[in-house]
Design a protein around this motif. Structure first.
Motif, PDB file in Angstrom:
ATOM      1  N   LEU A 130     -12.628  -8.900  10.343  1.00  0.00           N
ATOM      2  CA  LEU A 130     -13.658  -7.873   9.861  1.00  0.00           C
ATOM      3  C   LEU A 130     -13.339  -7.461   8.463  1.00  0.00           C
ATOM      4  CD1 LEU A 130     -13.974  -5.836  13.129  1.00  0.00           C
ATOM      5  CD2 LEU A 130     -15.761  -7.386  12.090  1.00  0.00           C
ATOM      6  N   ALA A 131     -12.156  -7.962   8.052  1.00  0.00           N
ATOM      7  CA  ALA A 131     -11.989  -7.655   6.388  1.00  0.00           C
ATOM      8  C   ALA A 131     -12.745  -8.623   5.613  1.00  0.00           C
ATOM      9  CB  ALA A 131     -10.467  -7.711   5.993  1.00  0.00           C
ATOM     10  N   GLY A 132     -12.973  -9.743   6.296  1.00  0.00           N
ATOM     11  CA  GLY A 132     -13.879 -10.801   5.592  1.00  0.00           C
ATOM     12  C   GLY A 132     -13.189 -11.294   4.317  1.00  0.00           C
ATOM     13  N   GLY A 133     -13.911 -11.344   3.127  1.00  0.00           N
ATOM     14  CA  GLY A 133     -13.243 -11.939   2.016  1.00  0.00           C
ATOM     15  C   GLY A 133     -13.338 -10.683   0.936  1.00  0.00           C
ATOM     16  N   ARG A 134     -13.012  -9.504   1.369  1.00  0.00           N
ATOM     17  CA  ARG A 134     -12.920  -8.264   0.596  1.00  0.00           C
ATOM     18  C   ARG A 134     -11.648  -8.259  -0.294  1.00  0.00           C
ATOM     19  NH1 ARG A 134     -14.287  -3.410   3.804  1.00  0.00           N
ATOM     20  NH2 ARG A 134     -13.600  -4.474   5.546  1.00  0.00           N
ATOM     21  N   LEU A 135     -10.430  -8.691   0.451  1.00  0.00           N
ATOM     22  CA  LEU A 135      -9.190  -8.697  -0.456  1.00  0.00           C
ATOM     23  C   LEU A 135      -9.337  -9.768  -1.474  1.00  0.00           C
ATOM     24  CD1 LEU A 135      -6.287  -8.350  -0.736  1.00  0.00           C
ATOM     25  CD2 LEU A 135      -5.676 -10.158   1.063  1.00  0.00           C
ATOM     26  N   GLU A 136      -9.904 -10.999  -1.389  1.00  0.00           N
ATOM     27  CA  GLU A 136     -10.011 -11.909  -2.499  1.00  0.00           C
ATOM     28  C   GLU A 136     -10.889 -11.414  -3.507  1.00  0.00           C
ATOM     29  OE1 GLU A 136      -8.316 -13.719   0.913  1.00  0.00           O
ATOM     30  OE2 GLU A 136     -10.287 -12.600   1.002  1.00  0.00           O
ATOM     31  N   GLU A 137     -11.866 -10.629  -3.113  1.00  0.00           N
ATOM     32  CA  GLU A 137     -12.712  -9.992  -4.208  1.00  0.00           C
ATOM     33  C   GLU A 137     -11.885  -8.977  -5.114  1.00  0.00           C
ATOM     34  OE1 GLU A 137     -16.035  -8.658  -2.130  1.00  0.00           O
ATOM     35  OE2 GLU A 137     -16.649 -10.320  -1.421  1.00  0.00           O
ATOM     36  N   VAL A 138     -11.186  -8.237  -4.403  1.00  0.00           N
ATOM     37  CA  VAL A 138     -10.523  -7.304  -5.086  1.00  0.00           C
ATOM     38  C   VAL A 138      -9.353  -7.796  -5.847  1.00  0.00           C
ATOM     39  CG1 VAL A 138      -8.861  -5.304  -4.648  1.00  0.00           C
ATOM     40  CG2 VAL A 138     -11.114  -5.195  -3.428  1.00  0.00           C
ATOM     41  N   ALA A 139      -8.697  -8.794  -5.494  1.00  0.00           N
ATOM     42  CA  ALA A 139      -7.776  -9.546  -6.111  1.00  0.00           C
ATOM     43  C   ALA A 139      -8.221 -10.269  -7.459  1.00  0.00           C
ATOM     44  CB  ALA A 139      -6.850 -10.513  -5.109  1.00  0.00           C
ATOM     45  N   ALA A 140      -9.202 -10.774  -7.399  1.00  0.00           N
ATOM     46  CA  ALA A 140     -10.053 -11.408  -8.466  1.00  0.00           C
ATOM     47  C   ALA A 140     -10.374 -10.373  -9.561  1.00  0.00           C
ATOM     48  CB  ALA A 140     -11.253 -12.315  -7.787  1.00  0.00           C
ATOM     49  N   LYS A 141     -11.176  -9.327  -9.085  1.00  0.00           N
ATOM     50  CA  LYS A 141     -11.483  -8.092  -9.699  1.00  0.00           C
ATOM     51  C   LYS A 141     -10.364  -7.552 -10.810  1.00  0.00           C
ATOM     52  CE  LYS A 141     -12.999  -3.304  -9.355  1.00  0.00           C
ATOM     53  NZ  LYS A 141     -13.650  -2.267  -8.612  1.00  0.00           N
ATOM     54  N   HIS A 142      -8.966  -7.479 -10.253  1.00  0.00           N
ATOM     55  CA  HIS A 142      -7.913  -6.971 -10.748  1.00  0.00           C
ATOM     56  C   HIS A 142      -7.065  -8.074 -11.381  1.00  0.00           C
ATOM     57  CE1 HIS A 142      -8.891  -2.912  -9.718  1.00  0.00           C
ATOM     58  NE2 HIS A 142      -9.191  -3.315  -8.650  1.00  0.00           N
ATOM     59  N   GLY A 143      -7.333  -9.296 -11.068  1.00  0.00           N
ATOM     60  CA  GLY A 143      -6.253 -10.466 -11.620  1.00  0.00           C
ATOM     61  C   GLY A 143      -5.170 -10.427 -11.061  1.00  0.00           C
ATOM     62  N   ALA A 144      -5.084 -10.279  -9.573  1.00  0.00           N
ATOM     63  CA  ALA A 144      -4.062  -9.886  -8.857  1.00  0.00           C
ATOM     64  C   ALA A 144      -3.699 -11.384  -8.071  1.00  0.00           C
ATOM     65  CB  ALA A 144      -4.077  -8.910  -7.871  1.00  0.00           C
ATOM     66  N   LEU A 176     -20.675  -9.031   9.915  1.00  0.00           N
ATOM     67  CA  LEU A 176     -20.014 -10.186  10.478  1.00  0.00           C
ATOM     68  C   LEU A 176     -20.271 -10.208  12.054  1.00  0.00           C
ATOM     69  CD1 LEU A 176     -16.703 -10.098   8.770  1.00  0.00           C
ATOM     70  CD2 LEU A 176     -18.382 -11.720   8.379  1.00  0.00           C
ATOM     71  N   PRO A 177     -20.763 -11.379  12.471  1.00  0.00           N
ATOM     72  CA  PRO A 177     -20.933 -11.430  13.837  1.00  0.00           C
ATOM     73  C   PRO A 177     -19.671 -11.360  14.574  1.00  0.00           C
ATOM     74  CG  PRO A 177     -21.012 -13.568  12.853  1.00  0.00           C
ATOM     75  CD  PRO A 177     -21.051 -12.742  11.663  1.00  0.00           C
ATOM     76  N   ILE A 178     -19.539 -10.899  15.811  1.00  0.00           N
ATOM     77  CA  ILE A 178     -18.219 -10.937  16.442  1.00  0.00           C
ATOM     78  C   ILE A 178     -18.571 -11.136  18.087  1.00  0.00           C
ATOM     79  CG2 ILE A 178     -18.333  -8.350  16.762  1.00  0.00           C
ATOM     80  CD1 ILE A 178     -15.342  -8.551  16.215  1.00  0.00           C
ATOM     81  N   ALA A 234       9.429  -4.323   5.404  1.00  0.00           N
ATOM     82  CA  ALA A 234       8.648  -3.448   4.318  1.00  0.00           C
ATOM     83  C   ALA A 234       7.773  -2.491   5.088  1.00  0.00           C
ATOM     84  CB  ALA A 234       7.820  -4.682   3.900  1.00  0.00           C
ATOM     85  N   GLY A 235       8.038  -2.190   6.358  1.00  0.00           N
ATOM     86  CA  GLY A 235       7.402  -1.188   7.050  1.00  0.00           C
ATOM     87  C   GLY A 235       5.760  -1.490   7.358  1.00  0.00           C
ATOM     88  N   VAL A 236       5.694  -2.738   7.809  1.00  0.00           N
ATOM     89  CA  VAL A 236       4.401  -3.069   8.243  1.00  0.00           C
ATOM     90  C   VAL A 236       4.427  -3.269   9.847  1.00  0.00           C
ATOM     91  CG1 VAL A 236       2.966  -5.279   8.711  1.00  0.00           C
ATOM     92  CG2 VAL A 236       3.996  -4.879   6.346  1.00  0.00           C
ATOM     93  N   PHE A 237       3.247  -2.585  10.337  1.00  0.00           N
ATOM     94  CA  PHE A 237       3.457  -2.379  11.808  1.00  0.00           C
ATOM     95  C   PHE A 237       2.105  -2.954  12.392  1.00  0.00           C
ATOM     96  CE2 PHE A 237       2.451   1.468   9.594  1.00  0.00           C
ATOM     97  CZ  PHE A 237       1.030   1.735   9.914  1.00  0.00           C
ATOM     98  N   GLY A 238       1.115  -3.526  11.704  1.00  0.00           N
ATOM     99  CA  GLY A 238      -0.177  -3.870  12.332  1.00  0.00           C
ATOM    100  C   GLY A 238      -0.846  -4.898  11.317  1.00  0.00           C
ATOM    101  N   ALA A 239      -2.086  -5.236  11.362  1.00  0.00           N
ATOM    102  CA  ALA A 239      -2.799  -6.368  10.841  1.00  0.00           C
ATOM    103  C   ALA A 239      -4.284  -5.830  10.568  1.00  0.00           C
ATOM    104  CB  ALA A 239      -2.485  -7.494  11.117  1.00  0.00           C
ATOM    105  N   PRO A 240      -4.926  -6.271   9.254  1.00  0.00           N
ATOM    106  CA  PRO A 240      -4.423  -6.603   7.972  1.00  0.00           C
ATOM    107  C   PRO A 240      -3.345  -5.494   7.482  1.00  0.00           C
ATOM    108  CG  PRO A 240      -6.499  -5.884   7.857  1.00  0.00           C
ATOM    109  CD  PRO A 240      -6.324  -5.877   9.190  1.00  0.00           C
ATOM    110  N   GLY A 296      -5.010  -2.027   7.399  1.00  0.00           N
ATOM    111  CA  GLY A 296      -6.525  -2.021   8.036  1.00  0.00           C
ATOM    112  C   GLY A 296      -7.554  -2.467   6.975  1.00  0.00           C
ATOM    113  N   GLN A 297      -8.483  -2.976   7.566  1.00  0.00           N
ATOM    114  CA  GLN A 297      -9.634  -3.660   6.968  1.00  0.00           C
ATOM    115  C   GLN A 297     -10.499  -2.772   6.242  1.00  0.00           C
ATOM    116  OE1 GLN A 297      -9.832  -2.909  10.055  1.00  0.00           O
ATOM    117  NE2 GLN A 297     -11.711  -1.815   9.999  1.00  0.00           N
TER     118      GLN A 297
END
Length: 198
Positions: free
Chosen positions: A17-31, A76-78, A166-172, A184-185
Motif C-alpha cells: 500500500l506504500a506504492g511507489g511513494r518511497l521512490e518518488e520521495v527518494a528522487a525528489k531529494h536525490g536519495a 490501489l486495488p486489494i 537497527a530497531g526495525v520491528f515491522g514493514a515497511p 509504515g506506509q
C-alpha cells in the motif's frame, strides 16, 4: 547524497500500500535506496511482534479495516484474502537481492510487482515462472531467478540481523543515513519532511 535503508517484506500488505511513494520521495531529494527484503515472520518473533493469524480477533479485524481504508485512500486495488498468502517469500526476496546486485533495471517496479502479484493479481510469488516474469517486467534478466541463490540466502538472513540491530520491528520500515526511523506506509510524508530538513 542522502541514503535510505528500506526494510520490507514481499508479503506485507502495508508495503504494497506504500506504492511507489518511497521512490518518488527518494528522487525528489536525490536519495539512494538500499532495498533490504527480510523474513517478516522471523522479525516479529525477534522483536516482540505476533504473526497476523495469532493476533487477538480485534487486532485482526482492525488490520483488515485499515488495509481496506488505505487501499481506498491510495487508489490501489486489494484482495483482503489473497489466494497465495502467506507463501514462501524467499524466492522473490532473493530475486530482488540479485537484481540490486546486477543493476540495470527498476528495483522499485520489481518490488511493487511482487507485492501487486500477491495483493491484487492472485499470483504465487514463490513460483519460478512468476519470479522470472516480474524480473523481466522490471527490466532485469529473468535468469537472475536462478543465479546468486547462495548470496541471496546469505543477504536475506543478514538483512534480518541488520533490521533487528537497527530497531526495525515491522514493514515497511525506512531508516535514513542519520539514523531517523519511520515505520509504515503512512510515514512516507514524514520521511519526505525529514529529508527536506537535512
Amino acid at each position: 547524497m542522502a541514503k535510505i535503508d528500506y526494510y520490507f517484506s514481499t508479503l506485507s500488505p502495508f508495503t504494497y500500500l506504500a506504492g511507489g511513494r518511497l521512490e518518488e520521495v527518494a528522487a525528489k531529494h536525490g536519495a539512494t535506496v538500499t532495498y533490504k527484503p527480510l523474513d517478516i515472520m522471523a522479525l516479529f518473533g525477534r522483536t516482540g511482534g505476533t504473526p497476523p493469524k495469532d493476533r487477538h480477533p480485534s487486532r485482526q479485524e482492525y488490520r483488515t479495516i485499515e488495509m481496506e481504508r488505505q487501499a481506498t485512500l491510495t487508489g490501489l486495488p486489494i484482495n483482503l484474502k489473497p489466494a497465495h498468502w502467506p507463501t514462501n517469500a524467499a524466492p522473490s526476496s532473493y530475486a530482488i537481492i540479485a537484481a540490486q546486485n546486477a543493476g540495470g533495471g527498476d528495483l522499485g517496479k520489481l518490488v511493487q510487482g511482487f507485492l501487486s502479484a500477491v495483493w491484487a493479481e492472485e499470483k504465487n510469488i514463490a513460483e519460478d515462472d512468476v519470479v522470472r516474469a516480474m524480473l523481466e517486467g522490471a527490466g532485469f534478466d529473468p535468469a537472475l531467478a536462478e543465479s546468486g541463490l547462495l548470496t541471496g540466502a546469505e543477504t536475506y538472513a543478514q538483512n534480518l540481523e541488520d533490521a533487528v540491530s537497527a530497531g526495525v520491528f515491522g514493514a515497511p520500515f525506512y531508516i535514513t543515513e542519520d539514523g531517523a526511523r519511520f515505520w509504515g506506509q503512512d510515514r512516507v510524508d514524514a520521511l519526505d519532511w525529514h529529508l527536506g530538513r537535512s
